[in-house]
Scaffold this active site. Structure first.
Site, short mmCIF file in Angstrom:
data_model
loop_
_atom_site.label_atom_id
_atom_site.label_comp_id
_atom_site.label_asym_id
_atom_site.label_seq_id
_atom_site.Cartn_x
_atom_site.Cartn_y
_atom_site.Cartn_z
N GLU A 195 -6.63 -0.08 -5.72
CA GLU A 195 -7.59 0.73 -4.99
C GLU A 195 -7.23 2.19 -5.20
O GLU A 195 -6.07 2.55 -5.32
CB GLU A 195 -7.57 0.41 -3.49
CG GLU A 195 -7.84 -1.04 -3.14
CD GLU A 195 -6.57 -1.88 -3.10
OE1 GLU A 195 -5.47 -1.33 -2.86
OE2 GLU A 195 -6.67 -3.09 -3.33
N HIS A 224 0.82 -1.22 0.00
CA HIS A 224 0.00 0.00 0.00
C HIS A 224 0.85 1.26 0.00
O HIS A 224 1.92 1.30 0.60
CB HIS A 224 -0.88 0.03 1.26
CG HIS A 224 -2.16 -0.73 1.12
ND1 HIS A 224 -3.40 -0.13 1.18
CD2 HIS A 224 -2.40 -2.05 0.92
CE1 HIS A 224 -4.35 -1.05 1.03
NE2 HIS A 224 -3.76 -2.21 0.87
#
Length: 389
Positions: free
Chosen positions: A165, A96
């Site tokens: 995402e 991430h």
């Protein structure tokens, strides 16, 4: 050799179920995927040089999730080393730029963590769950990075990829297209990565990527290219274009047939493809469960609609208002009774999973590692050995 053959004399779960030979990954399409009416259409020819993956990746293995959203890189390195010592087979790394929720507090670089742990361990397998190779990472860079990781850690690296995402991709590059384009990009990125891993000059002109390069230090042995699926169309895509699947228990049970159909349409046998499932656990009581749930509250709505939100603060605010604690913790293995955790693992293995990586959001991660090492993994080995013999 039968995939359930017992190998004696090793301390890891995977060693109890060794597998001879190689598993064919299937011919991967040299294509630009077209997603129309929910289907993926082949537009070009087979890609040359597709590799097979070692069948040892099909052995039943228990992994430990290293959550970069919740802990610092130095903390995760210590946990990774401890997990190998406890008898875990695999480490799954979140990848991430930002955490899902701002209260999680961290977002270190996963590939750096993998490299550091690799130099401090001897056998544990490692890979991302998952890397997005389409926006903030170019697929050529992903290919190079994981080839290098595999040279440092031979036969221990897998690459898990997904369509991303907004909190990671839009935040980094400033745009976030619809799912159809993101899925097309993922399929093309996988093609680029596979081509470069062959170590030959690549001249690729696709719908989204143009590459004219050679990877001068390719992998010495095949790297399993896994793909994440969280819905029926994505599950089909994983079966069609990947070496294996990364998913969650609910999606696996609901859409397993789509994965199998995708594999069949690519001429593969889904039973010979690794399936890694992320299972949430808590070693403790209600207090520790609630503590973990507050940090991972977004989970039930992660893929509809929170993955389209760029700001972790907004995701957290919406999750607090829209998702109940009971909804978050549905399906979690909670408690200090080893049988509770053992049953969940065995049920997932019996459903067809080859790997289950446990994910605990509680603060005391070492408590989870030690509990599994002492109380759960030995019982699992015993249960597996009794079934095999």
């Amino acid at each position: 050799m039968n995939r359930r053959t017992l190998l004696q004399g090793s301390g890891s779960i995977g060693a109890f179920l060794g597998l001879g030979g190689m598993v064919g990954s299937g011919a991967k399409m040299n294509l630009v995927a077209e997603l129309t009416t929910g289907t993926i259409k082949q537009t070009e020819t087979f890609m040359p040089g597709a590799k097979s993956i070692p069948s040892a990746w099909l052995a039943r293995q228990v992994g430990f999730q290293l959550a970069h959203e919740q802990f610092t890189v130095p903390q995760l390195v210590k946990l990774g080393v401890a997990a190998e010592q406890a008898g875990f087979d695999l480490l799954a790394f979140s990848d991430h730029l930002q955490p899902w929720q701002t209260n999680e507090g961290h977002a270190g670089q996963a590939w750096v963590t993998m490299s550091a742990i690799g130099q401090r361990t001897d056998r544990i397998r490692m890979g991302t769950t998952v890397t997005c190779p389409t926006f903030r990472y170019h697929p050529a860079v992903v290919a190079e990075a994981f080839a290098s990781l595999s040279l440092l850690n031979p036969d221990r690296i897998f690459l898990g990829i997904g369509s991303g995402e907004a909190l990671n991709e839009e935040a980094a590059v400033g745009f976030w297209p619809k799912w159809a384009e993101r899925s097309e990009r993922l399929v093309e990125a996988a093609e680029v990565i596979r081509k470069l891993w062959n170590g030959q000059q690549v001249e690729h002109t696709g719908k989204y990527y143009k590459v004219n390069a050679r990877l001068y230090d390719p992998p010495a042995s095949p790297i399993p290219l896994m793909m994440a699926g969280n819905g029926p169309k994505a599950m089909y895509r994983c079966g069609r274009f990947a070496d294996g699947l990364i998913t969650d228990p609910k999606t696996w049970k609901a859409h397993k047939s789509e994965f199998e159909k995708g594999a069949k349409d690519d001429g593969q046998d889904a039973a010979k493809m690794p399936v890694f499932i992320e299972q949430y656990v808590v070693v403790g009581g209600k207090g520790e469960m609630n503590e973990a749930a507050e940090l991972w509250r977004f989970g039930p709505k992660a893929w509809k609609p929170y993955f389209n939100i760029r700001d972790p603060k907004i995701i957290q605010e919406r999750a607090d208002n829209e998702v109940s604690i009971d909804n978050v913790t549905e399906g979690w293995a909670v408690g200090t009774d080893p049988q509770v955790h053992l049953k969940v693992l065995l049920d997932l293995f019996h459903s067809g999973a080859s790997g289950v990586h446990i994910h605990s959001g509680q603060h005391d991660q070492m408590k989870v590692v030690e509990f599994y090492g002492k109380e759960v993994l030995p019982r699992l080995r015993e249960a597996i050995s009794q079934k095999v013999t």
